[in-house]
Design a protein around this motif. Structure first.
Motif, mmCIF file in Angstrom:
data_model
loop_
_atom_site.group_PDB
_atom_site.id
_atom_site.type_symbol
_atom_site.label_atom_id
_atom_site.label_comp_id
_atom_site.label_asym_id
_atom_site.label_seq_id
_atom_site.Cartn_x
_atom_site.Cartn_y
_atom_site.Cartn_z
ATOM 1 N N LEU A 1 42.396 37.291 40.321
ATOM 2 C CA LEU A 1 41.472 38.077 40.723
ATOM 3 C C LEU A 1 40.597 38.019 41.680
ATOM 4 C CD1 LEU A 1 41.382 41.028 39.905
ATOM 5 C CD2 LEU A 1 39.867 40.431 37.947
ATOM 6 N N VAL A 2 40.277 36.649 41.887
ATOM 7 C CA VAL A 2 39.352 36.288 42.879
ATOM 8 C C VAL A 2 40.227 36.333 44.251
ATOM 9 C CG1 VAL A 2 38.023 34.224 44.030
ATOM 10 C CG2 VAL A 2 37.574 35.085 41.586
ATOM 11 N N ASP A 3 41.484 35.603 44.121
ATOM 12 C CA ASP A 3 42.276 35.514 45.263
ATOM 13 C C ASP A 3 42.705 36.857 45.751
ATOM 14 O OD1 ASP A 3 41.935 32.873 45.157
ATOM 15 O OD2 ASP A 3 43.703 32.299 44.519
ATOM 16 N N LEU A 4 43.013 37.650 44.841
ATOM 17 C CA LEU A 4 43.439 39.138 45.269
ATOM 18 C C LEU A 4 42.363 39.959 45.873
ATOM 19 C CD1 LEU A 4 45.809 40.911 44.425
ATOM 20 C CD2 LEU A 4 44.622 41.876 42.675
ATOM 21 N N THR A 5 41.361 39.851 45.510
ATOM 22 C CA THR A 5 40.165 40.448 46.045
ATOM 23 C C THR A 5 39.857 40.177 47.435
ATOM 24 O OG1 THR A 5 39.019 40.703 43.968
ATOM 25 C CG2 THR A 5 37.776 41.032 45.900
ATOM 26 N N ILE A 6 39.693 38.846 47.776
ATOM 27 C CA ILE A 6 39.889 38.282 49.080
ATOM 28 C C ILE A 6 40.844 38.359 50.110
ATOM 29 C CG2 ILE A 6 39.400 36.200 50.185
ATOM 30 C CD1 ILE A 6 38.068 35.064 47.725
ATOM 31 N N GLU A 7 42.122 38.324 49.432
ATOM 32 C CA GLU A 7 43.057 38.688 50.070
ATOM 33 C C GLU A 7 43.005 40.411 50.535
ATOM 34 O OE1 GLU A 7 45.226 36.499 51.085
ATOM 35 O OE2 GLU A 7 46.333 37.866 52.344
ATOM 36 N N PHE A 8 42.928 41.219 49.838
ATOM 37 C CA PHE A 8 42.757 42.561 50.102
ATOM 38 C C PHE A 8 41.540 42.768 51.263
ATOM 39 C CE2 PHE A 8 44.904 45.303 46.690
ATOM 40 C CZ PHE A 8 46.198 44.406 46.812
ATOM 41 N N TYR A 9 40.532 42.080 51.107
ATOM 42 C CA TYR A 9 39.380 42.182 51.966
ATOM 43 C C TYR A 9 39.693 41.912 53.186
ATOM 44 C CZ TYR A 9 34.608 42.103 53.279
ATOM 45 O OH TYR A 9 33.395 42.455 53.836
ATOM 46 N N LYS A 10 40.258 40.712 53.205
ATOM 47 C CA LYS A 10 40.694 40.236 54.781
ATOM 48 C C LYS A 10 41.560 41.184 55.517
ATOM 49 C CE LYS A 10 39.963 35.114 54.030
ATOM 50 N NZ LYS A 10 40.518 34.019 53.619
ATOM 51 N N ARG A 11 42.548 41.811 54.635
ATOM 52 C CA ARG A 11 43.178 42.611 55.189
ATOM 53 C C ARG A 11 42.568 43.902 55.347
ATOM 54 N NH1 ARG A 11 49.026 41.978 52.397
ATOM 55 N NH2 ARG A 11 49.321 39.518 52.299
#
Ligand code: SF4
Length: 429
Positions: free
Chosen positions: A96-106
């Motif tokens: 969930l942490v990685d997903l949130t960061i990934e979506f945020y960066k994109r």
């Protein structure tokens, strides 16, 4: 079994499972491409992206997901209830942490809205949500908006910690009375839910006091941490149980007063249970969610928060439900024609707020403009008043557009002007 699922499938299950929580402003909305969000450019629904509004009025997109849709509870109205025949899944904290960061960066999202089914003891579930927020803040330096659900029954220590990492916390009251909770969500308790709200407000006051003191420390720097700066909110389901609007408006008013809630969200009961296991005879058999009722409750809520109305003024002893055909402020005005006309060149701010068609912004502009010149009816229009409503309730320098005489006639003209396009419910209690 849950760990075997692909991440994409988890997102689809756990974002879909979160969409009926209305404490994020766009929850349950269908958008341009229907509930599934399939097809069409710009559809973000399937990926769990919803929109919400910050305190300063900005619209932000949030990744809205459940940590897990495994739940021990069996709330009749919920698609994630233990007896529902749905695919179950859970994230890990790292996913969930990685997903949130990934979506945020994109640039897909500007924040996270995280809730969960009660897959274990409430403290354990709450700890997982906190771990996600804390990891995002401390390891990834994530400074964007985070909204966490308080899991009812979680201890005060955990609410304190959640408030340190999150911008907003919310605990859903779900139903307006304990009787309805016992009937439709027997494992929940009003006492526990209100207890969590009480813990939040006590902690909020404590943190504010610490920050106030810290401002006066010798260093002059405010080192005391912030506690959930966007406050707490809650959600109420409308139409799943038999309570009338007066009960709901009274409850909201008392929640705002006692717990300093920022928002009560109203969510028209959607019969999501069908197709997910046996239908539940405790629920009303409706064809459509009661959207008009939800809409009127939001308008009444607006009157409570910004227009200085009391709950008893919005719905008195003789009225159990808000008028579906007319907004509650106009309904109040039509019952109190002796108050009108209001002379806009003399009325106080509070009196102006009572006029249908004059909002808080126009009322402020009227007061401001009056300092240098008097206002005529044309000027009132230019200051933002909605004249199709205001025309029956104001005078300007003694002049009228319409004399406020016959409330039945005014009601006929104004009825349904702002409800057009909403699906009328086929079932009412
Ligand atoms: S506690 Fe009730 S409302 Fe919450 S996820 Fe479980 S069944 Fe649904």
């Amino acid at each position: 079994m849950a760990e075997m699922l692909e991440l994409g499938e988890k997102i689809s299950i756990l974002a879909g499972a979160a969409k009926y929580d209305a404490s994020c402003a766009s929850s349950g909305s269908e958008g341009r491409h229907g509930k599934t969000g399939e097809g069409g450019f710009g559809s973000t629904f399937a990926a769990g992206v919803c929109h919400s509004w910050t305190e300063d009025g900005r619209c932000v997109s949030l990744l809205k997901v459940l940590f897990s849709n495994v739940c021990r509870f069996d709330c009749a109205y919920c698609v994630n209830r233990s007896s529902a025949d749905v695919k179950r899944s859970s994230f890990t904290v790292r996913e969930l942490v990685d997903l949130t960061i990934e979506f945020y960066k994109r640039n897909y999202i500007e924040g996270l809205f995280l809730s969960s089914g009660i897959f274990a003891d409430p403290d354990i579930v709450m700890e997982k949500l906190i771990e996600v927020a804390k990891t995002l803040r401390t390891e990834a330096g994530f400074g964007a908006y985070i909204h966490l659900k308080i899991i009812p029954g979680a201890g005060e220590r955990l609410i304190r910690e959640a408030g340190i990492w999150a911008d907003r916390l919310s605990v859903n009251i779900e139903l307006p009375t304990d009787k309805s909770l016992q009937h439709l969500a027997p494992q929940k308790s009003g006492r526990v839910i209100l207890g969590a709200m009480g813990d939040f407000s006590a902690l909020n006051s404590q943190f504010e006091e610490d920050r106030r003191r810290s401002r006066f420390s010798p260093s002059g720097k405010n080192s005391a941490p912030l506690f959930a700066p966007a406050g707490q909110s809650t959600q109420l389901i409308v139409g799943a149980s038999a309570e009338d609007d007066r009960t709901i408006v009274n409850l909201s008013s008392s929640l705002y007063r006692k717990f300093a809630l920022r928002r009560v969200y109203y969510s028209a009961f959607t019969p999501v249970g069908r197709g997910y296991g046996k239908s539940d005879s405790r629920l009303p058999d409706i064809a459509f969610p009661p959207l008009i009722r939800e809409h009127r409750l939001y308008q009444a809520d607006w009157l409570l928060r910004f227009y200085h109305f009391s709950a008893g003024e919005i719905l008195d002893e003789d009225s159990a439900f808000l008028d579906p055909h007319i907004d509650p402020k106009t309904a109040w005005a039509l019952k109190h024609m002796d108050w009108f006309p209001i002379e806009i060149n003399r009325a106080s701010y509070e009196e102006l707020l009572r006029v249908p068609g004059i909002g808080a912004k126009s009322a402020r502009r009227i007061i401001e403009t009056r300092r240098s010149r008097s206002i005529d009816l044309d000027g009132l229009r230019r200051l933002g008043a909605v004249m199709k409503r205001a025309r029956y309730f104001v005078s300007a320098g003694g002049r009228f557009l319409e004399r406020p005489e016959d409330p039945a006639r005014i009601r006929r003209i104004l009825a349904d002007q702002d409800g057009a396009g909403l699906q009328l419910p086929l079932f009412e209690f």
